[in-house]
Design a protein around this motif. Structure first.
Motif, mmCIF file in Angstrom:
data_model
loop_
_atom_site.group_PDB
_atom_site.id
_atom_site.type_symbol
_atom_site.label_atom_id
_atom_site.label_comp_id
_atom_site.label_asym_id
_atom_site.label_seq_id
_atom_site.Cartn_x
_atom_site.Cartn_y
_atom_site.Cartn_z
ATOM 1 N N GLY A 27 0.825 -1.203 0.000
ATOM 2 C CA GLY A 27 0.000 0.000 0.000
ATOM 3 C C GLY A 27 0.856 1.249 0.000
ATOM 4 N N CYS A 28 0.190 2.392 -0.160
ATOM 5 C CA CYS A 28 0.878 3.685 -0.208
ATOM 6 C C CYS A 28 0.159 4.690 0.687
ATOM 7 C CB CYS A 28 0.907 4.236 -1.635
ATOM 8 S SG CYS A 28 1.792 3.204 -2.816
ATOM 9 N N VAL A 29 0.921 5.668 1.165
ATOM 10 C CA VAL A 29 0.391 6.762 1.973
ATOM 11 C C VAL A 29 0.781 8.065 1.290
ATOM 12 C CG1 VAL A 29 0.506 7.913 4.217
ATOM 13 C CG2 VAL A 29 0.659 5.421 4.092
ATOM 14 N N THR A 30 -0.194 8.944 1.053
ATOM 15 C CA THR A 30 0.085 10.237 0.432
ATOM 16 C C THR A 30 0.822 11.126 1.418
ATOM 17 O OG1 THR A 30 -1.823 10.113 -1.034
ATOM 18 C CG2 THR A 30 -0.981 12.319 -0.553
ATOM 19 N N THR A 31 1.914 11.732 0.951
ATOM 20 C CA THR A 31 2.675 12.652 1.804
ATOM 21 C C THR A 31 2.461 14.106 1.392
ATOM 22 O OG1 THR A 31 4.637 12.425 0.407
ATOM 23 C CG2 THR A 31 4.456 10.957 2.317
ATOM 24 N N THR A 32 2.190 14.349 0.106
ATOM 25 C CA THR A 32 1.918 15.698 -0.396
ATOM 26 C C THR A 32 0.890 15.593 -1.505
ATOM 27 O OG1 THR A 32 4.212 16.349 0.030
ATOM 28 C CG2 THR A 32 2.927 17.793 -1.389
ATOM 29 N N TRP A 33 -0.175 16.347 -1.379
ATOM 30 C CA TRP A 33 -1.210 16.366 -2.399
ATOM 31 C C TRP A 33 -0.777 17.244 -3.551
ATOM 32 C CZ3 TRP A 33 -4.573 19.999 -4.548
ATOM 33 C CH2 TRP A 33 -5.641 19.467 -5.272
ATOM 34 N N LYS A 34 -0.966 16.774 -4.791
ATOM 35 C CA LYS A 34 -0.604 17.530 -5.991
ATOM 36 C C LYS A 34 -1.875 17.847 -6.778
ATOM 37 C CE LYS A 34 3.183 18.076 -6.985
ATOM 38 N NZ LYS A 34 4.079 19.171 -6.684
ATOM 39 N N LEU A 35 -1.999 19.086 -7.222
ATOM 40 C CA LEU A 35 -3.160 19.500 -7.999
ATOM 41 C C LEU A 35 -3.179 18.798 -9.359
ATOM 42 C CD1 LEU A 35 -5.634 21.318 -8.244
ATOM 43 C CD2 LEU A 35 -4.151 23.128 -9.101
ATOM 44 N N ILE A 36 -2.005 18.689 -9.982
ATOM 45 C CA ILE A 36 -1.907 18.046 -11.291
ATOM 46 C C ILE A 36 -0.970 16.844 -11.168
ATOM 47 C CG2 ILE A 36 -1.180 18.319 -13.691
ATOM 48 C CD1 ILE A 36 -1.802 21.299 -13.400
ATOM 49 N N GLY A 37 -1.432 15.698 -11.618
ATOM 50 C CA GLY A 37 -0.618 14.486 -11.564
ATOM 51 C C GLY A 37 -0.794 13.743 -10.253
ATOM 52 N N ALA A 38 -0.040 12.683 -10.102
ATOM 53 C CA ALA A 38 -0.109 11.839 -8.904
ATOM 54 C C ALA A 38 0.431 12.586 -7.689
ATOM 55 C CB ALA A 38 0.695 10.561 -9.124
ATOM 56 N N ASN A 39 -0.038 12.210 -6.520
ATOM 57 C CA ASN A 39 0.472 12.770 -5.273
ATOM 58 C C ASN A 39 1.850 12.194 -4.960
ATOM 59 O OD1 ASN A 39 -1.935 14.186 -4.848
ATOM 60 N ND2 ASN A 39 -2.844 12.501 -3.700
ATOM 61 N N HIS A 40 2.666 12.937 -4.192
ATOM 62 C CA HIS A 40 3.887 12.364 -3.640
ATOM 63 C C HIS A 40 3.425 11.364 -2.585
ATOM 64 C CE1 HIS A 40 6.297 15.296 -5.677
ATOM 65 N NE2 HIS A 40 6.051 16.299 -4.852
ATOM 66 N N LYS A 41 4.143 10.250 -2.455
ATOM 67 C CA LYS A 41 3.706 9.239 -1.503
ATOM 68 C C LYS A 41 4.867 8.374 -1.040
ATOM 69 C CE LYS A 41 2.197 6.659 -5.547
ATOM 70 N NZ LYS A 41 1.059 6.141 -6.262
ATOM 71 N N VAL A 42 4.605 7.604 -0.021
ATOM 72 C CA VAL A 42 5.517 6.567 0.449
ATOM 73 C C VAL A 42 4.783 5.246 0.263
ATOM 74 C CG1 VAL A 42 6.685 5.576 2.455
ATOM 75 C CG2 VAL A 42 6.709 8.058 2.098
ATOM 76 N N CYS A 43 5.429 4.318 -0.446
ATOM 77 C CA CYS A 43 4.819 3.021 -0.731
ATOM 78 C C CYS A 43 5.596 1.908 -0.035
ATOM 79 C CB CYS A 43 4.784 2.767 -2.234
ATOM 80 S SG CYS A 43 3.713 3.913 -3.112
#
Length: 156
Positions: A27-43
């Motif tokens: 699984g993954c956890v979002t670390t930073t929400w991005k308006l355009i494109g995928a969010n930054h995350k830790v998987c």
């Protein structure tokens, strides 16, 4: 056109080393929400040591989002953590190498990967797993370590 869309997968399969563990994404956890494109995350991914039954490792890695991350062009940061545990009876092969790469995953389009190396600490009857970044960051490779003492499992 179908050949072009399958090209990255074909290259990845051709370059993957035989005998390396295949990871399963947990699984993954979002670390930073991005308006355009995928969010930054830790998987988090799990993989078993193919040559040492009874050991499972989990590695967490930062994944870059945004437009470049969505297109697979981003270079993921060298930020990861490693935990390996005994998850069943451990069966050591007759000839266990002192050091062996057991997992490798690209973290950029070229020249950067996360690699997990297993070492055998015979004196302490312990398997040592070291995750490293194969690209130098500010002069020092990023790394993480986990150890698994080889002990009886349950009634074995």
């Amino acid at each position: 056109m179908k050949i072009l869309s399958a090209l990255p997968l074909l290259i990845s399969l051709a370059l993957s080393a035989p005998g390396l563990a295949q990871a399963e994404e947990i699984g993954c956890v979002t670390t930073t929400w991005k308006l355009i494109g995928a969010n930054h995350k830790v998987c988090v991914e799990a993989f078993k040591d193919a040559k040492v039954p009874g050991v499972t490792c989990h590695v967490s890695q930062a994944r870059t989002g945004g437009v470049s991350g969505s297109l697979g062009l981003a270079q993921d940061p060298s930020q990861f953590s490693l935990a390996c545990r005994q998850t069943g009876p451990i069966s050591l092969p007759a000839r266990l190498p002192e050091s062996e790469t057991i997992f490798s995953e690209d973290t950029s389009l070229v020249f950067k990967e996360t690699r997990v190396v297993r070492m055998w600490d015979k004196a302490n009857n312990t398997l040592v797993y070291v995750a490293i970044s194969r690209k130098l960051i500010e002069g020092a490779p990023v790394n993480s370590i986990s150890t698994v003492p080889v002990m009886p499992w349950g009634g074995h």
